[in-house]
Design a protein around this motif. Structure first.
Motif, mmCIF file in Angstrom:
data_model
loop_
_atom_site.group_PDB
_atom_site.id
_atom_site.type_symbol
_atom_site.label_atom_id
_atom_site.label_comp_id
_atom_site.label_asym_id
_atom_site.label_seq_id
_atom_site.Cartn_x
_atom_site.Cartn_y
_atom_site.Cartn_z
ATOM 1 N N ALA A 179 44.538 -95.332 9.656
ATOM 2 C CA ALA A 179 44.457 -93.889 8.976
ATOM 3 C C ALA A 179 45.066 -93.881 7.868
ATOM 4 N N GLY A 180 45.044 -92.733 6.822
ATOM 5 C CA GLY A 180 45.471 -92.907 5.430
ATOM 6 C C GLY A 180 45.131 -93.719 4.556
ATOM 7 N N VAL A 193 48.906 -91.230 5.190
ATOM 8 C CA VAL A 193 49.490 -90.776 6.345
ATOM 9 C C VAL A 193 50.726 -89.807 5.535
ATOM 10 N N THR A 194 51.160 -88.713 6.397
ATOM 11 C CA THR A 194 52.943 -88.243 6.021
ATOM 12 C C THR A 194 53.002 -87.466 7.245
ATOM 13 N N ALA A 204 57.809 -88.149 16.337
ATOM 14 C CA ALA A 204 57.668 -87.119 15.211
ATOM 15 C C ALA A 204 57.126 -86.116 15.356
ATOM 16 N N ALA A 205 57.731 -85.020 14.383
ATOM 17 C CA ALA A 205 57.736 -82.974 14.246
ATOM 18 C C ALA A 205 56.914 -83.575 14.234
ATOM 19 N N VAL A 206 56.329 -83.695 13.061
ATOM 20 C CA VAL A 206 54.569 -83.781 12.296
ATOM 21 C C VAL A 206 54.335 -85.106 12.070
ATOM 22 N N PHE A 207 52.990 -84.755 12.148
ATOM 23 C CA PHE A 207 52.087 -85.972 11.990
ATOM 24 C C PHE A 207 50.865 -85.929 11.281
ATOM 25 N N ASN A 208 50.483 -86.347 9.953
ATOM 26 C CA ASN A 208 49.680 -85.782 10.041
ATOM 27 C C ASN A 208 48.739 -87.344 9.338
ATOM 28 N N LEU A 209 46.965 -87.034 9.955
ATOM 29 C CA LEU A 209 46.153 -88.536 9.855
ATOM 30 C C LEU A 209 45.267 -88.433 9.365
#
Length: 209
Positions: free
Chosen positions: A121-122, A128-129, A192-197
């Motif tokens: 990802a990313g 990725v964030t 992670a509290a938030v994981f954007n892929l």
């Protein structure tokens, strides 16, 4: 008449070698505090789990983060885990926590015995964030740069990642920012509290990352 004394119970067995070595090297650890650190991200996230004991590889061309902490702890497997080997079900790990993270060209893979489960990802210019990213691993490699770093701080006083601290007396370090190029990690757990892929791809492959 001779004075009689009641028999005394034998002392409980001492902790295992891994606990003693950890305490000597890194300071006093609360005996019951094995496993993932409990996270509270903005008061809404709580994550605690027993690790599988199967390590996985993570690589990234570049990681940048704001709010960085690093300390050691013991992760715990379930009782009689088939993956514990000679570890006694405990793995000494480095906890790396980042408040806000970006990773470019992220790759994660795990060896399942002849085949790898590989996640990427990313790429494509969209990294990725993650928020409150916490990684437990026993190896970290790459070219690192820190801003305003403090080394040797007591892990219980860390304050760069809200809700994430180590145990009292444990060696730690923290920094305002971290940048690592050519990142490579051998990990046992990630939360992670938030994981954007973005551009996520998952597949079985012959080779890992």
């Amino acid at each position: 008449m001779s004075e009689q004394t009641e028999p005394t119970a034998p002392d409980p067995p001492r902790s295992g070698v891994r606990w003693r070595r950890f305490a000597v090297t890194l300071g006093t650890v609360v005996a019951g505090a094995a496993g993932m650190v409990v996270l509270t991200a903005q008061g809404v996230l709580g994550a605690q789990f027993a690790i599988s004991g199967m390590p996985f590889t993570v690589t990234a061309d570049k990681l940048t983060g704001t709010g960085f902490e690093q300390f050691a702890t013991l992760d715990q497997m379930i009782p009689d885990s088939p993956n514990q080997g000679d570890t006694g079900g405990q793995v000494l790990v480095i906890v790396s926590a980042i408040d806000r993270a970006e990773l470019t060209n992220l790759c994660q893979s795990i060896n399942l015995g002849g085949v790898h489960l590989r996640i990427t990802a990313g790429g494509g210019g969209t990294p990725v964030t993650a928020r409150t990213l916490v990684v437990d691993g026993d190896e970290v490699a790459g070219n690192a740069a820190f801003k305003n770093i403090s080394v040797g701080q007591d892990a219980s006083t860390l304050d760069k990642v809200p809700g994430v601290k180590g145990n009292p007396g444990v060696f730690s370090q923290q920094a305002d920012t971290v940048t690592i190029s050519n990142l490579r990690q051998n990990n046992y757990a990630t939360t992670a509290a938030v994981f954007n892929l973005p551009n996520l791809r998952m597949a079985f492959t012959e080779g890992g990352c």
